[in-house]
Design a protein around this motif. Structure first.
Motif, mmCIF file in Angstrom:
data_model
loop_
_atom_site.group_PDB
_atom_site.id
_atom_site.type_symbol
_atom_site.label_atom_id
_atom_site.label_comp_id
_atom_site.label_asym_id
_atom_site.label_seq_id
_atom_site.Cartn_x
_atom_site.Cartn_y
_atom_site.Cartn_z
ATOM 1 N N VAL A 145 63.877 156.590 94.049
ATOM 2 C CA VAL A 145 64.316 157.589 92.798
ATOM 3 C C VAL A 145 63.401 158.643 93.019
ATOM 4 C CG1 VAL A 145 64.955 157.927 90.735
ATOM 5 C CG2 VAL A 145 65.273 155.726 91.781
ATOM 6 N N SER A 146 63.806 159.985 93.346
ATOM 7 C CA SER A 146 63.107 161.022 93.087
ATOM 8 C C SER A 146 63.096 161.640 91.483
ATOM 9 C CB SER A 146 63.480 162.061 93.950
ATOM 10 O OG SER A 146 63.525 161.751 95.310
ATOM 11 N N SER A 147 64.348 161.674 91.031
ATOM 12 C CA SER A 147 64.533 162.064 89.766
ATOM 13 C C SER A 147 65.710 161.395 89.196
ATOM 14 C CB SER A 147 64.414 163.886 89.464
ATOM 15 O OG SER A 147 65.728 164.112 90.019
ATOM 16 N N TRP A 148 65.783 161.405 87.715
ATOM 17 C CA TRP A 148 67.006 160.709 87.133
ATOM 18 C C TRP A 148 66.990 161.352 85.750
ATOM 19 C CZ3 TRP A 148 69.565 157.773 90.489
ATOM 20 C CH2 TRP A 148 70.971 157.249 89.831
ATOM 21 N N SER A 149 68.429 161.503 85.470
ATOM 22 C CA SER A 149 68.673 162.176 84.145
ATOM 23 C C SER A 149 70.107 161.750 83.958
ATOM 24 C CB SER A 149 68.720 163.601 84.158
ATOM 25 O OG SER A 149 69.168 164.192 82.787
ATOM 26 N N GLY A 180 71.364 161.295 89.324
ATOM 27 C CA GLY A 180 70.038 161.525 89.485
ATOM 28 C C GLY A 180 69.677 161.916 91.255
ATOM 29 N N GLN A 181 68.735 161.842 91.513
ATOM 30 C CA GLN A 181 68.493 162.219 93.076
ATOM 31 C C GLN A 181 67.648 161.038 93.666
ATOM 32 O OE1 GLN A 181 66.917 166.292 93.305
ATOM 33 N NE2 GLN A 181 68.909 167.066 93.602
ATOM 34 N N SER A 209 72.337 163.073 96.155
ATOM 35 C CA SER A 209 72.769 162.902 94.668
ATOM 36 C C SER A 209 73.162 161.488 94.738
ATOM 37 C CB SER A 209 74.096 163.618 94.384
ATOM 38 O OG SER A 209 73.476 165.290 94.551
ATOM 39 N N ALA A 240 63.308 154.914 86.780
ATOM 40 C CA ALA A 240 62.040 155.762 86.943
ATOM 41 C C ALA A 240 61.893 156.494 88.461
ATOM 42 C CB ALA A 240 60.860 154.861 86.444
ATOM 43 N N ALA A 241 61.108 157.433 88.206
ATOM 44 C CA ALA A 241 60.864 158.180 89.665
ATOM 45 C C ALA A 241 60.055 157.277 90.356
ATOM 46 C CB ALA A 241 60.150 159.628 89.419
#
Length: 157
Positions: free
Chosen positions: A98-102, A106-107, A116, A130-131
Motif C-alpha cells: 500500500v502506498s496511500s489509502w483513503s 487507494g494506491q 489504483s 496503512a501505507a
C-alpha cells in the motif's frame, strides 16, 4: 536434374521461412524438410554420385529435419495450452504494498508499478490499509486492482 534439386532446396528453405512467421504446428516445416531431402537427393545424383551415396544422405537430412520439426511442432502445441504468464492477469494472487489509502480506494505498488486499488474483502469498516502494509491482489479490472488482507499463512517473510 541439378536445376530441379536447387529449386527443391530453395522451395524447402522458403517454406521454413513461412513456417517461422506463421506457425502451422510443423505442417509446412515437414513439407519443407521433405523438399530439401528430395533436392539433396537430386543434387547428389546429378553430381555423379550413385544411389548408394545419394539415398542415405537424403534420408539422413530428411530424418533429422523431421525430428527437429516434430519437436518444434510439439512445443508450439504445448505453448498454446499454457496459462498466461504475463500482463496484468499475472498479478492475481501476488502481494502488493500500500502506498496511500483513503476510504474504500487507494494506491498500491505491484510488479514495479503504481496501481489504483479498492478493497475486495478482509478489512472491517474502521481500519483501512496503512501505507507500507502488504495486501494480496484478488483481481484486475481495467487499471484497478481489487485487494484483500492477506491470510496469516500468506504473510511474506
Amino acid at each position: 536434374m541439378a536445376t530441379f534439386g536447387v529449386v527443391a532446396v530453395l522451395l524447402g528453405l522458403l517454406l521454413i521461412l513461412v513456417e517461422a512467421h506463421t506457425p502451422t504446428s510443423g505442417v509446412l516445416g515437414g513439407i519443407a524438410v521433405l523438399a530439401i531431402g528430395a533436392g539433396v537427393w537430386m543434387l547428389f545424383l546429378s553430381g555423379g554420385a550413385g544411389q548408394v551415396v545419394a539415398v542415405p544422405i537424403a534420408l539422413g537430412v530428411a530424418g533429422i529435419g523431421l525430428g527437429v520439426t516434430a519437436v518444434a511442432g510439439r512445443k508450439v502445441v504445448t505453448s498454446r495450452r499454457a496459462p498466461v504468464r504475463g500482463g496484468p492477469q499475472s498479478l492475481v494472487g501476488s502481494h502488493a504494498t500500500v502506498s496511500s489509502w483513503s476510504g474504500p480506494t487507494g494506491q498500491v505498488r505491484a510488479d514495479g508499478g503504481l496501481w489504483s486499488a479498492r478493497i475486495e474483502f478482509g478489512y472491517p469498516d474502521d481500519p483501512v490499509p496503512a501505507a507500507g502494509e502488504s495486501v494480496v491482489v484478488e483481481g484486475v479490472h481495467g487499471l484497478t486492482l481489487t485487494v484483500r488482507r492477506p491470510e496469516p499463512w500468506e504473510v511474506p517473510l
